[in-house]
Design an enzyme around this catalytic site. Sequence first.
Site, short mmCIF file in Angstrom:
data_model
loop_
_atom_site.label_atom_id
_atom_site.label_comp_id
_atom_site.label_asym_id
_atom_site.label_seq_id
_atom_site.Cartn_x
_atom_site.Cartn_y
_atom_site.Cartn_z
N CYS A 124 5.10 2.83 -2.04
CA CYS A 124 4.15 1.98 -2.77
C CYS A 124 4.88 0.94 -3.61
O CYS A 124 4.37 -0.14 -3.85
CB CYS A 124 3.24 2.84 -3.64
N GLU A 166 -2.49 6.77 -8.83
CA GLU A 166 -1.38 5.88 -8.47
C GLU A 166 -1.62 5.49 -7.03
O GLU A 166 -1.44 6.29 -6.11
CB GLU A 166 -0.04 6.61 -8.66
#
Length: 454
Positions: free
Chosen positions: A262, A228
Amino acid sequence: MPIATINPATGQTLKTFEPLSDAQIDRKLETAARTFSEYRKTSFAERAQCMQRAAKILEDKKETFGRMMTTEMGKTLRSAVEEAAKCAWVCRFYAENGESFLADEAVTTPATRSYIRYQPLGPVLAVMPWNYPFWQVLRAAAPILTAGNVMLLKHASNVPQCALMIEDLFREAGFAEGVFQTLLIGAPKVEAVLGDARVAAATLTGSEGAGVQVALSAAKKVKKLVLELGGSDPFIVMPSANMEKAVATAVKARISNNGQSCIAAKRFIVAEPIAEEFQRRFVAAMAALKVGDPFDEKTDLGPLATKDGVASLDQSVRTTVESGAEVLTGGKRLDGPGYFYSPTVLSNIPKGSPAHCEELFGPVASVFRAKDLDDAIRIANDSRFGLGASAWSNDEKERERLINEIESGMVFINQMVASDPRLPFGGVKWSGYGRELGSFGIREFTDVKAVWIQ
């Protein structure tokens, strides 16, 4: 980077730690392997009971855990306490649903009986970032441990006390010694740990560079990996949207976690007919934010987590402005101790500049204008990232196109992007591969075994 607690609000080093020696690392790897051979045989009910206790501890000690998160990485205390509470949610979610996610799945074949069985892989190395010191770890650990694996945590070097607290949490919850271990090591040691035969798989949340390095190391040993990585999430606003709600959410989506997320909205793509009004309201709201002590309940925006982080963000903004972008508010570091950066809005972003093609990790928003829906989707997809996307429209046909045509792992309509234990989390393109959370998250680190009985 030294393994140390450095208060981002003051720049003061509060505590330092010696990294583990090679011999100490080896002993922890041996403990993980030995523990897994027994832990994998435990019933799901036993594992779930421990995970429920972990949830209770997280709730009972959320203030204590929150204060350490704020001390080590600078997020507001309010958001840090909320993070600890969210970690309790993910523990309970897998304790209550993991067994059904891992249940045998019957498959119709000519066999007398055929089915799919999910079984644990072994010790999993988790390389985790500093921005959500508890949540990033718990959202990986909850499914990994409830599936019957054990976990080795290599946390970011600036949140060592959070890492040790999480190890204590699982021990206090009743998990056997060795089920969850923290490795206080620097990044250069990761390749050797991942390459060790006793480690079965890995998961990493972090930068593109770190992801590439770990992916190469995993590939050399043919090991399962979930990545990720970064995101440059679009936040699209169409004329049919609720303007007031869109603006309020846009501010929250950009400054959440002091802008260091993010899945924070970073590129605000607004349809031309409403662009002036959106921009005016958005800039005013960003300029009105209170920046300061993250322990003060009145603070909206705390410091960035590291000295290097604020320097990098400042350089990216400077380069973007030198390329021709306009600063609508902010655009500079704040004077005084600590790693503070002003809430910033940029417009007229030149193609190829950092704000156009990089992930700016901090409270900096880039505003783009779109002629129509086609143009908005084009701008949204003009990025190597594909993590999340937020789109605002009350037109059903527009919504369907936004859902189908935006290149991302997640699309939220009339809401900011957020992680939720019930939904898979992850991206496409340079944002990584594999999924966390939901039923997919617990199955990622299992042997999906096909069984045929004749």
